[in-house]
Design an enzyme around this catalytic site. Structure first.
Site, PDB file in Angstrom:
ATOM      1  N   SER A  78      31.851  40.875  44.263  1.00 46.86           N
ATOM      2  CA  SER A  78      32.094  39.770  43.336  1.00 46.86           C
ATOM      3  C   SER A  78      31.048  38.665  43.403  1.00 46.86           C
ATOM      4  O   SER A  78      30.860  37.951  42.424  1.00 46.86           O
ATOM      5  CB  SER A  78      33.488  39.193  43.549  1.00 46.86           C
ATOM      6  OG  SER A  78      33.671  38.842  44.887  1.00 46.86           O
TER       7      SER A  78
ATOM      8  N   HIS B 190      36.211  43.748  39.273  1.00 44.38           N
ATOM      9  CA  HIS B 190      35.075  43.363  38.420  1.00 44.38           C
ATOM     10  C   HIS B 190      34.419  44.564  37.738  1.00 44.38           C
ATOM     11  O   HIS B 190      33.418  44.387  37.038  1.00 44.38           O
ATOM     12  CB  HIS B 190      34.006  42.623  39.236  1.00 44.38           C
ATOM     13  CG  HIS B 190      34.427  41.242  39.643  1.00 44.38           C
ATOM     14  ND1 HIS B 190      34.387  40.172  38.788  1.00 44.38           N
ATOM     15  CD2 HIS B 190      34.916  40.771  40.814  1.00 44.38           C
ATOM     16  CE1 HIS B 190      34.816  39.085  39.420  1.00 44.38           C
ATOM     17  NE2 HIS B 190      35.144  39.427  40.645  1.00 44.38           N
TER      18      HIS B 190
ATOM     19  N   LYS C 240      41.058  39.520  34.579  1.00 46.51           N
ATOM     20  CA  LYS C 240      39.646  39.455  34.202  1.00 46.51           C
ATOM     21  C   LYS C 240      39.485  40.151  32.834  1.00 46.51           C
ATOM     22  O   LYS C 240      39.942  39.618  31.834  1.00 46.51           O
ATOM     23  CB  LYS C 240      38.770  40.052  35.309  1.00 46.51           C
ATOM     24  CG  LYS C 240      38.987  39.356  36.673  1.00 46.51           C
ATOM     25  CD  LYS C 240      37.959  39.737  37.701  1.00 46.51           C
ATOM     26  CE  LYS C 240      38.364  39.383  39.131  1.00 46.51           C
ATOM     27  NZ  LYS C 240      38.500  37.949  39.401  1.00 46.51           N
TER      28      LYS C 240
END
Ligand SMILES: Cc1ncc(COP(=O)(O)O)c(C=O)c1O
Length: 391
Positions: free
Chosen positions: A183, A211, A242
């Site tokens: 990250s 991610h 996200k």
């Protein structure tokens, strides 16, 4: 003021003196390419995890509203005590399909999912092998697990991982735990090597792909798809906060047995409320949109490519990477915070990170790309980067 308040006040003063004190910036509009920021007006967002631009998408919002209207605010309890809503099951089916696993189980955050998963898979024989740059939630989850032993291998050092696996006692359970996309660095785990080493040593692979999902892989299934390893990774954890709608929520995708054990035993499942149905509905619609509209992924990837080129032309040298995270190392924490503040003065919202989030001396501003950004935003943002470039 109590003695505790005085001590904490001194700690906070030290942060302010070091110019590393973090302030919350108040947004008055939906998350998107631009937001209205209190006291600032419109700013371009280069620091959200809204990778596919779905956080404010009308259909994602509508799905959440319909979920709220039909199911109300929430379960008002834990799932095994007071029921599971249909959208939980539909979302879990979609997450399992997306991850190439038999099953999936949701939590109120990926932090919770990690803290649920790793301790539940750890027995008294377990050796956990973990990358030194893994996300804080994995680090804390491993601490909570109290394994028989723990090997923290240098970042992506496959020789060290091999050594750790070879040294594990015969008959021990071995968990190899890694971020899919790291990250703070934006680089990818060496998953093909990790999976191969794990096979050789009969180890279980756990990948947190928070991610990666919605960013990597031909259809956005993440780092695992990117490397052609769908169906080959034992346990995948991820976030709904996200790319997949940006609300909150997390999941573990794995075999029926793993997910069932988590449902039976994991403490964040047994002692904490279910994901709100609004979130389940909007996350499910986000997954559908990602699969129905491949142009979202294409636009994100094009933005990553273009903005990396623009940064290079403007004299910046971000760390290399294929993901949507583009970190620019500046050195000291105060410098990163100052660069971020100057960019905000120029109407660009991008956060600076320093110690203890990243090692001392490697403070950075972390640019994150989104499919929501248009060329015009990238151009305006790069003009700001040019104006504030440190010597
Ligand atoms: C790799 C990784 N894992 C887990 C999390 C936590 O996700 P959530 O916000 O869903 O708790 C994050 C969020 O920053 C992350 O980057």
């Amino acid at each position: 003021m109590t003695a505790l308040d005085q001590q904490l006040g001194a700690e906070l003063d030290a942060l302010r003196d070091a110019r590393t004190y973090k302030r919350f910036l108040t947004l008055q509009s939906r998350q998107g390419a631009v937001v209205q920021m209190e006291g600032r007006g419109e700013v371009i967002v280069l620091s959200s995890n809204n990778y596919l631009g779905l956080a404010g998408h009308p259909e994602v919002v509508r799905a959440g509203i319909e979920g709220l209207e039909r199911y109300g605010a929430g379960t008002a309890s834990v799932r095994f005590i007071c029921g599971t809503f249909e959208p939980h099951l539909a979302l879990e089916r979609a997450l399992a399909d997306l991850s190439g696993t038999e099953a999936a189980l949701t939590y109120v955050s990926c932090w919770n999912a990690n803290e649920a998963c790793i301790p539940s898979l750890t027995d008294e024989t377990t050796v956990i092998l973990t990358d030194e740059l893994n996300h804080a939630s994995l680090i804390d989850a491993i601490r909570l697990s109290r394994p028989a032993s723990k090997v923290i291998y240098p970042h992506s050092d496959m020789a060290a991982l091999r050594e750790g696996l070879e040294a594990a006692p015969r008959g021990s359970r071995k968990l190899v735990v890694t971020d899919g996309v790291f990250s703070m660095e934006g680089d990818l785990a060496k998953l093909p090597e990790i999976v191969e080493l794990a096979r050789e040593h009969d180890a279980v692979v756990v990948v947190d792909d928070s991610h990666g999902v919605g960013v990597l892989g031909e259809t956005g299934r993440g780092t695992v798809e990117h490397f052609g390893l769908l169906g080959e990774v034992d346990v995948i954890t991820g976030t709904l906060g996200k790319a997949l709608g940006g609300a909150a929520g997390g999941y573990v995708a794995a075999s029926e047995e793993v997910c069932d054990v988590l449902a039976q035993r994991s403490r964040p499942q047994l002692f904490s409320n279910a994901l709100p149905p609004t979130v389940a509905c909007s996350a499910l619609r986000s997954i559908e949109l990602m699969l129905e509209q491949p142009e979202l992924l294409r636009r994100l990837r094009e933005n990553i490519r273009v903005f990396r080129e623009l940064l290079a032309d403007a004299g910046y040298a971000p760390l290399d990477g294929e993901a949507a995270i583009v970190p620019i190392i500046v050195g000291q924490t105060a410098e990163a915070m100052a660069l971020s503040a100057r960019l905000l003065d120029e109407g660009v919202f991008v956060t600076g990170f320093g110690f203890p989030v990243v090692p001392e001396g490697t403070a950075r501003v972390r640019v994150q790309m989104s499919a929501a950004l248009e060329q015009e935003h990238l151009d305006r943002a790069i003009d700001a980067f040019r104006r504030v470039r440190p010597e």
